[in-house]
Scaffold this motif. Structure first.
Motif: not given
Length: 444
Positions: A11-21, A63-64, A89-95
């Motif tokens: 859905l997007t290339k935006r991400c709140n992280l910057a994963c190495a892989h 992305g996220e 998801t990377n899970g960080t926004l699963l409030t």
């Protein structure tokens, strides 16, 4: 052979992280491209998919994907069409609030990435301090609200030693599935050193052993079609060998799976980047049905040792790896250590149609399982009932399998509210189980 079982939409290339892989363009991780598919475009795409079949699982990823404020709108639209909607998801926004909103929209489940049980290492890998704790909070929010979730673990040199621990962690947290991904070096991953072919083989062996140790959770390697060969060598009569590689356990890129980029381009998988058409310019199904590369993947003419390998139908090798290294799409998989023995081609195990029949009630339940795993469920159920020396498959067989696999938790699975139906749970339980034949009666 072109039934679409699984569709990934970035859905997007935006991400709140910057994963190495990450295989996505690092330059656009922060701001995206400005040309992401709109809500309306994604919903029109889902209309096309559902018109062909309601049995496709749609993975909304990035992305996220949780950075898209319209995520719930798209989930709701797809769910109402009868599609199985999940997010990666990377899970960080699963409030807690977001989990509840996604559940209300009809989300079937979430795949959550955990790269290490060492918080500092995970944060370094993900490129943001504190991300490990946020991911753990996201997992707990899913647990608290009974949203089904999987753990995704990308194995590399830095976390290879944690393999057994991540299995135990996933089991303890209540994950339905642990997906272990093997890196294919593209995008940001080009800067990383992948594990060696020998380590790749050893990890697959370890996962088969861990599956036997933890039958309550499904453990499956991803981007690792060699798993089919290793499982067969481990036990030729194992129930997992009832399924050919093309049907789900091997590489399904182009056969039953494809990916759509945030800008609408269709590719066979994230690691085969050739754009085969764009859904903004052409109907998605016409691309899926007619793109030459997809047709080539459906009728592969393998080269090198893959062409002479007796496991070519169970495995077939990863097509992205040789391509990423500059070889042809059909070249031998460079990460396979096996040397063909020149024997007959090994086929998947089959149960004779006349020996086991489905009752009307059991067939009804089977038909409610998402199509992308229904064939696997059918074959493994037939194998289970055949091993019992019975000839009629009844709903109680499916109930017994869940109970034997999950024990006291079986009632909770049956009580889970829609959209994660009991039939859908049954499908998930059967999917990719790599137990030995002696355990078939205990697995689901």
């Amino acid at each position: 052979m072109n039934d679409l079982y699984l569709l990934a939409i970035n859905l997007t290339k935006r991400c709140n992280l910057a994963c190495a892989h990450c295989y996505l363009d690092a330059d656009t991780l922060k701001n995206g491209t400005g040309s992401e598919l709109s809500t309306e475009e994604v919903c029109r795409l889902l209309n096309q998919v559902a018109k062909r079949s309601q049995e496709t699982m749609v993975v909304l990823t990035g992305g996220e994907p949780l950075l898209r404020k319209d995520l719930e709108v798209m989930v709701k639209h797809g769910s109402e069409l009868g599609l199985s909607m999940v997010v990666g998801t990377n899970g960080t926004l699963l409030t807690e609030k977001r989990v509840q909103a996604l559940q209300e929209a009809g989300l079937m489940g979430a795949g959550i990435s955990v790269d290490s049980l060492d918080s500092a290492q995970h944060d370094q890998f993900r490129g943001k301090p504190g991300s490990w704790q946020l991911t753990q909070d996201g997992i707990e929010n899913c647990r608290r609200h009974q949203l089904s979730f999987q753990i995704h673990f990308s194995v590399s040199q830095s976390n290879l030693h944690e393999l057994n621990d991540i299995v135990a962690f996933s089991h303890k947290k209540g994950a339905r599935v642990l997906n272990v991904f093997f890196l294919i070096c593209t995008g940001r991953g080009e800067s990383m050193t992948d594990i060696s072919p020998q380590e790749y083989e050893a990890v697959i062996q370890a996962l088969i052993e861990q599956q036997e140790k933890y039958p309550e959770i499904i453990i499956r390697p991803r981007c690792a079609p060699h798993y089919k060969r290793v499982a067969y060598q481990h036990d030729p009569s194992a129930s997992v060998n009832r399924i050919s590689g093309n049907e789900g356990d091997g590489c399904i890129a182009g056969k039953h799976y494809c990916r759509i980029t945030p800008e609408g381009a269709v590719t066979a998988c994230p690691f085969i980047p050739d754009e085969l058409g764009n859904v903004r310019e052409q109907a998605f199904l016409s691309i899926w049905d007619q793109a030459p590369q997809l047709m080539q993947l459906r009728q592969p003419k393998l080269e090198g040792k893959c062409a002479s390998c007796e496991f070519q139908r169970l495995c077939g090798g990863c097509r992205a790896r040789p391509y990423a290294q500059g070889s042809s799409l059909m070249a031998a998989d460079p990460w396979c250590v096996y040397q063909p023995k020149g024997g007959d081609i090994i086929e998947s195990l089959e149960i004779a149609e006349q020996t086991v029949q489905w009752s009307k009630e059991a067939e009804t339940r089977l038909n409610r399982i998402p199509g992308f795993i229904r064939r696997m469920v059918r074959k493994r159920t037939e194998g289970y009932v055949g091993d019992l020396a019975e000839t009629i498959i009844l709903p109680r067989h499916m109930d017994d399998l869940i109970k034997k696999r999950f024990g006291d938790n079986a009632g909770k699975l049956r009580a889970t509210k829609a959209p994660v139906s009991p039939a859908g749970k049954i499908g998930a339980l059967f999917n990719q189980i790599n137990s030995k034949k002696r355990q078939v009666k205990d697995d689901a």
